[in-house]
Design an enzyme around this catalytic site. Structure first.
Site, PDB file in Angstrom:
ATOM      1  N   LYS A  22     -31.354 -21.936  18.848  1.00 49.74           N
ATOM      2  CA  LYS A  22     -32.658 -21.515  19.301  1.00 49.74           C
ATOM      3  C   LYS A  22     -33.248 -21.133  18.253  1.00 49.74           C
ATOM      4  O   LYS A  22     -34.722 -21.618  17.830  1.00 49.74           O
ATOM      5  CB  LYS A  22     -32.618 -20.330  20.453  1.00 49.74           C
ATOM      6  CG  LYS A  22     -34.164 -19.758  20.551  1.00 49.74           C
ATOM      7  CD  LYS A  22     -34.091 -18.511  21.672  1.00 49.74           C
ATOM      8  CE  LYS A  22     -33.899 -17.283  21.118  1.00 49.74           C
ATOM      9  NZ  LYS A  22     -35.020 -16.719  20.433  1.00 49.74           N
ATOM     10  N   ASN A  23     -33.161 -20.367  17.342  1.00 49.55           N
ATOM     11  CA  ASN A  23     -33.733 -19.679  16.238  1.00 49.55           C
ATOM     12  C   ASN A  23     -33.965 -20.593  15.091  1.00 49.55           C
ATOM     13  O   ASN A  23     -34.673 -20.446  14.320  1.00 49.55           O
ATOM     14  CB  ASN A  23     -33.602 -18.108  15.930  1.00 49.55           C
ATOM     15  CG  ASN A  23     -33.727 -17.344  16.911  1.00 49.55           C
ATOM     16  OD1 ASN A  23     -34.488 -17.694  17.821  1.00 49.55           O
ATOM     17  ND2 ASN A  23     -33.035 -16.209  16.841  1.00 49.55           N
ATOM     18  N   ARG A  92     -42.444 -15.058  20.958  1.00 51.18           N
ATOM     19  CA  ARG A  92     -42.752 -14.934  19.339  1.00 51.18           C
ATOM     20  C   ARG A  92     -42.968 -15.812  18.287  1.00 51.18           C
ATOM     21  O   ARG A  92     -44.035 -15.905  17.405  1.00 51.18           O
ATOM     22  CB  ARG A  92     -41.512 -13.982  18.938  1.00 51.18           C
ATOM     23  CG  ARG A  92     -41.609 -13.552  17.451  1.00 51.18           C
ATOM     24  CD  ARG A  92     -42.475 -12.410  17.223  1.00 51.18           C
ATOM     25  NE  ARG A  92     -42.448 -11.752  16.180  1.00 51.18           N
ATOM     26  CZ  ARG A  92     -43.092 -11.019  15.514  1.00 51.18           C
ATOM     27  NH1 ARG A  92     -44.104 -10.345  16.246  1.00 51.18           N
ATOM     28  NH2 ARG A  92     -43.033 -10.584  14.121  1.00 51.18           N
ATOM     29  N   CYS A 116     -39.538 -10.843  23.212  1.00 47.91           N
ATOM     30  CA  CYS A 116     -39.037  -9.745  23.696  1.00 47.91           C
ATOM     31  C   CYS A 116     -39.460  -8.607  23.228  1.00 47.91           C
ATOM     32  O   CYS A 116     -39.846  -8.335  22.189  1.00 47.91           O
ATOM     33  CB  CYS A 116     -37.553  -9.942  23.093  1.00 47.91           C
ATOM     34  SG  CYS A 116     -36.244 -11.161  23.913  1.00 47.91           S
ATOM     35  N   ARG A 121     -43.824  -5.147  16.775  1.00 51.33           N
ATOM     36  CA  ARG A 121     -43.360  -6.459  16.173  1.00 51.33           C
ATOM     37  C   ARG A 121     -44.672  -7.104  15.632  1.00 51.33           C
ATOM     38  O   ARG A 121     -45.290  -8.035  16.259  1.00 51.33           O
ATOM     39  CB  ARG A 121     -42.790  -7.581  17.141  1.00 51.33           C
ATOM     40  CG  ARG A 121     -41.477  -6.895  17.652  1.00 51.33           C
ATOM     41  CD  ARG A 121     -40.972  -8.122  18.492  1.00 51.33           C
ATOM     42  NE  ARG A 121     -40.185  -9.100  17.785  1.00 51.33           N
ATOM     43  CZ  ARG A 121     -39.645 -10.108  18.272  1.00 51.33           C
ATOM     44  NH1 ARG A 121     -39.386 -10.107  19.625  1.00 51.33           N
ATOM     45  NH2 ARG A 121     -38.867 -11.055  17.328  1.00 51.33           N
ATOM     46  N   PRO A 122     -45.226  -6.394  14.597  1.00 53.97           N
ATOM     47  CA  PRO A 122     -46.644  -6.990  14.311  1.00 53.97           C
ATOM     48  C   PRO A 122     -46.522  -8.247  13.454  1.00 53.97           C
ATOM     49  O   PRO A 122     -45.177  -8.448  13.054  1.00 53.97           O
ATOM     50  CB  PRO A 122     -47.132  -5.803  13.314  1.00 53.97           C
ATOM     51  CG  PRO A 122     -45.759  -5.101  12.711  1.00 53.97           C
ATOM     52  CD  PRO A 122     -44.869  -5.307  14.054  1.00 53.97           C
ATOM     53  N   ASP A 305     -29.206  -9.400  16.689  1.00 56.16           N
ATOM     54  CA  ASP A 305     -29.075 -10.019  17.861  1.00 56.16           C
ATOM     55  C   ASP A 305     -27.926 -10.084  18.543  1.00 56.16           C
ATOM     56  O   ASP A 305     -27.588 -10.145  19.709  1.00 56.16           O
ATOM     57  CB  ASP A 305     -29.656 -11.538  17.805  1.00 56.16           C
ATOM     58  CG  ASP A 305     -30.895 -11.525  17.486  1.00 56.16           C
ATOM     59  OD1 ASP A 305     -31.867 -10.702  17.498  1.00 56.16           O
ATOM     60  OD2 ASP A 305     -31.189 -12.568  16.800  1.00 56.16           O
ATOM     61  N   ARG A 397     -34.217 -18.254  28.202  1.00 56.59           N
ATOM     62  CA  ARG A 397     -34.950 -18.270  26.908  1.00 56.59           C
ATOM     63  C   ARG A 397     -33.916 -18.609  25.858  1.00 56.59           C
ATOM     64  O   ARG A 397     -34.240 -19.327  24.760  1.00 56.59           O
ATOM     65  CB  ARG A 397     -35.856 -17.231  26.815  1.00 56.59           C
ATOM     66  CG  ARG A 397     -36.695 -17.124  27.676  1.00 56.59           C
ATOM     67  CD  ARG A 397     -37.547 -15.705  27.295  1.00 56.59           C
ATOM     68  NE  ARG A 397     -37.934 -15.755  26.027  1.00 56.59           N
ATOM     69  CZ  ARG A 397     -38.014 -14.729  25.257  1.00 56.59           C
ATOM     70  NH1 ARG A 397     -37.791 -13.513  25.441  1.00 56.59           N
ATOM     71  NH2 ARG A 397     -38.271 -14.689  23.665  1.00 56.59           N
TER      72      ARG A 397
HETATM   73  N1  EPU Z   1     -42.218  -7.149  10.650  1.00 54.46           N
HETATM   74  C1  EPU Z   1     -43.084  -6.426  10.511  1.00 54.46           C
HETATM   75  N2  EPU Z   1     -44.630  -7.458  10.132  1.00 54.46           N
HETATM   76  C2  EPU Z   1     -44.459  -8.602  10.055  1.00 54.46           C
HETATM   77  C3  EPU Z   1     -43.054  -9.158  10.539  1.00 54.46           C
HETATM   78  C4  EPU Z   1     -42.049  -8.442  10.428  1.00 54.46           C
HETATM   79  O1  EPU Z   1     -43.622  -5.135  10.472  1.00 54.46           O
HETATM   80  O2  EPU Z   1     -45.380  -9.382   9.862  1.00 54.46           O
HETATM   81  C5  EPU Z   1     -40.949  -6.076  11.099  1.00 54.46           C
HETATM   82  C6  EPU Z   1     -40.586  -6.357  12.396  1.00 54.46           C
HETATM   83  O3  EPU Z   1     -41.547  -5.452  13.281  1.00 54.46           O
HETATM   84  C7  EPU Z   1     -39.052  -5.940  12.430  1.00 54.46           C
HETATM   85  C8  EPU Z   1     -38.676  -6.540  10.990  1.00 54.46           C
HETATM   86  O4  EPU Z   1     -39.786  -6.670  10.306  1.00 54.46           O
HETATM   87  O5  EPU Z   1     -39.142  -4.758  12.460  1.00 54.46           O
HETATM   88  C9  EPU Z   1     -37.806  -7.742  10.926  1.00 54.46           C
HETATM   89  O6  EPU Z   1     -38.492  -8.878  12.126  1.00 54.46           O
HETATM   90  P1  EPU Z   1     -38.365 -10.405  11.696  1.00 54.46           P
HETATM   91  O7  EPU Z   1     -39.860 -10.732  11.153  1.00 54.46           O
HETATM   92  O8  EPU Z   1     -37.375 -10.577  10.638  1.00 54.46           O
HETATM   93  O9  EPU Z   1     -37.977 -10.990  12.986  1.00 54.46           O
HETATM   94  P2  EPU Z   1     -38.605 -12.251  14.057  1.00 54.46           P
HETATM   95  O10 EPU Z   1     -38.846 -13.251  12.879  1.00 54.46           O
HETATM   96  O11 EPU Z   1     -39.725 -11.679  14.606  1.00 54.46           O
HETATM   97  C10 EPU Z   1     -36.549 -13.345  14.321  1.00 54.46           C
HETATM   98  C11 EPU Z   1     -35.587 -13.639  15.541  1.00 54.46           C
HETATM   99  C12 EPU Z   1     -35.117 -12.434  16.386  1.00 54.46           C
HETATM  100  C13 EPU Z   1     -34.170 -11.899  15.329  1.00 54.46           C
HETATM  101  C14 EPU Z   1     -35.021 -11.415  14.041  1.00 54.46           C
HETATM  102  C15 EPU Z   1     -33.998 -10.746  13.156  1.00 54.46           C
HETATM  103  C16 EPU Z   1     -36.764 -15.814  16.168  1.00 54.46           C
HETATM  104  C17 EPU Z   1     -37.499 -16.427  16.995  1.00 54.46           C
HETATM  105  N3  EPU Z   1     -36.578 -14.577  16.327  1.00 54.46           N
HETATM  106  O12 EPU Z   1     -37.334 -12.528  14.814  1.00 54.46           O
HETATM  107  O13 EPU Z   1     -34.443 -12.888  17.295  1.00 54.46           O
HETATM  108  O14 EPU Z   1     -33.681 -10.558  16.046  1.00 54.46           O
HETATM  109  O15 EPU Z   1     -35.516 -12.418  13.465  1.00 54.46           O
HETATM  110  O16 EPU Z   1     -32.999 -11.570  12.718  1.00 54.46           O
HETATM  111  O17 EPU Z   1     -36.057 -16.465  15.134  1.00 54.46           O
HETATM  112  C18 EPU Z   1     -33.674 -13.211  19.453  1.00 54.46           C
HETATM  113  O18 EPU Z   1     -33.196 -14.294  19.375  1.00 54.46           O
HETATM  114  O19 EPU Z   1     -33.011 -12.533  20.602  1.00 54.46           O
HETATM  115  C19 EPU Z   1     -34.254 -12.436  18.448  1.00 54.46           C
HETATM  116  C20 EPU Z   1     -35.063 -11.507  19.001  1.00 54.46           C
END
Ligand code: EPU
Length: 416
Positions: A22-23, A92, A116, A121-122, A305, A397
């Site tokens: 998925k990711n 997201r 989620c 999650r900014p 995850d 999802r």
């Molecule tokens: N963060 C910020 N500002 C930003 C971006 C991120 O403060 O602009 C913070 C987040 O709030 C968090 C941390 O940085 O505390 C890491 O977040 P990241 O951006 O790495 O996560 P993501 O890209 O939103 C993806 C996966 C998640 C997975 C995370 C970490 C997808 C669609 N989602 O999320 O997967 O947990 O990376 O590996 O790729 C899931 O599949 O259930 C899932 C939540």
């Protein structure tokens, strides 16, 4: 609302071919916007989040259809730059279309993405990357407007490790003039996959998997064919399902090398694991035993995850384990539901201490998010009696046909 009724205590047995990731699929679908031609994606999983990405592509003006067992995306011609709120708030990864549209059209309009609820999650790092490339970014309420006369390659220093921000920086930089350098880049396998796709589309990229990625803006090829790799989190989930049910499972097309931190913990609970080149067999003939200390972190550390699933396994293992969530500020929302199933857990927003009980019992519980719901499913498979998981649509999802696959392995599940 989807409701799953699970009768626990059936030891799973058999094999499963691991679904496409998925990711990995979601950023690649966004990257199809950068291809001024036709892309064939193979092994794209059938998930509601993928359906959402396809709806966004269609909304932008792409033609998307099933062909030769894959997904054919035709992004020739003009594309619109605006993503509607109803699609942005569904997941997201909708935010990744902002970077891709900025790269292609020099403009993108959308909203703060949904997804989620795991705490704050900014997307400030994503927007910082767009600004570094010369885009003007304005936010009015939840609306986001990005515009650039001409994106210019630049050094983008991300303030923290972020998978999504690294992906968005890459996508936008593909439309910039000259070279961009992304510092403090994430190194997850999904980043490597996106880079492999962009390279197949014609990009020049170096350094993915390390802290610093270099990418040059490019004009895309007209035809791209790409295979989405297998899902490491779905793999970890099925291993945990087998462990909780004290069964045996073989995973085919399994990304074994990406599962090291998970396999290490499962081994410490007494699971017998046999590895092949891309197959994995796990056997757990008795109650798991061991006291783990698990802390999540960026790849190659233990994946956030997979933590809810491992925690659910430990809830009925012999021993006391501790868990620390270092990525998201409020990911443990599923813990009260595990407690309702008899789990002995003390938790705050980031930490949990789990004292394994002999056996969990079935209960009526509610899914909170994708992996939290998977943790409830995991607990229910091993519990005594019947569990009713309400709001289980989260599972669709991220897990392709999970009810059918688990039934094939011997689980008793009804889905309404
Ligand atoms: N963060 C910020 N500002 C930003 C971006 C991120 O403060 O602009 C913070 C987040 O709030 C968090 C941390 O940085 O505390 C890491 O977040 P990241 O951006 O790495 O996560 P993501 O890209 O939103 C993806 C996966 C998640 C997975 C995370 C970490 C997808 C669609 N989602 O999320 O997967 O947990 O990376 O590996 O790729 C899931 O599949 O259930 C899932 C939540």
């Amino acid at each position: 609302m989807s409701v799953w009724t699970v009768t626990g205590g059936r030891a799973l047995s058999g094999s499963v071919r691991v679904q496409g990731s998925k990711n990995a699929a979601l950023p690649v679908l966004a990257a199809c916007v950068l291809v001024r031609g036709v892309t064939l994606l193979e092994n794209c999983p059938c998930l509601s989040d993928v359906d959402c990405a396809v709806s966004i592509l269609r909304e932008l003006g792409c033609r998307v259809q099933q062909q030769d067992g894959g997904l054919l995306i035709d992004a020739r011609g003009e594309l619109r730059s605006c993503i509607p709120l109803s699609l942005m708030e569904r997941m997201r990864s909708s935010a990744l279309f902002l970077g891709a549209l900025l790269g292609r059209n020099g403009e993108a309009e959308g909203f703060q993405p949904g997804g989620c609820s795991l705490g704050e999650r900014p997307i400030d790092y994503h927007l910082l990357a767009f600004r570094a490339l010369g885009a003007r970014v304005s936010e009015q309420g939840s609306e986001i407007l990005c515009r650039a006369d001409a994106l210019q390659g630049a050094v983008i220093t991300l303030p923290g490790k972020s998978v999504g921000a690294t992906e968005n920086a890459l996508l936008a930089a593909c439309g910039a003039k000259g070279e961009s350098v992304i510092r403090n880049a994430a190194a997850e396998p999904e980043i490597l996959c996106l880079c492999a796709f962009l390279r197949a589309a014609g990009a020049e990229i170096e350094g993915e998997g390390s802290n610093t990625i270099r990418v040059r803006g490019f004009s895309s090829r007209e035809q791209v064919r790409f295979r989405i790799p297998s899902d490491r989190i779905a793999s970890a989930s099925y291993l945990c399902f087998a462990l909780a049910s004290r069964g045996e499972i073989t995973l085919l097309d399994c990304p074994v090398s990406e599962l090291r931190p998970v396999l290490q913990q499962l081994g410490a609970l007494g699971a017998e694991v046999r590895e092949g080149a891309n197959t994995l067999t796990l056997r757990m003939p008795r109650r798991p035993r061991g006291s783990l200390s698990v802390s999540s972190g960026p790849y190659p550390l233990f994946p956030t995850d997979a933590m809810p699933l491992l925690l659910a396994v430990c809830a009925s293992a012999e021993g006391e384990s501790t868990f620390r969530e270092n990525i998201f500020s409020d990911r443990l929302r599923y813990v009260p539901a595990l407690q309702a199933m008899g789990a002995d857990i003390r938790a705050d927003r980031r930490e949990a201490a789990v004292r394994g009980v002999e056996r969990l019992h079935g209960a009526a519980v509610e899914g909170t998010d994708l992996r939290g719901s998977a943790a409830l499913l995991c607990a229910a498979l091993g519990a005594e009696g019947e569990s009713v998981i309400r709001d289980a649509g989260h599972l669709e999802r991220g897990y392709e046909r999970a009810d059918a696959l688990l039934r094939q392995l011997g689980a008793e599940i009804k889905k309404e």
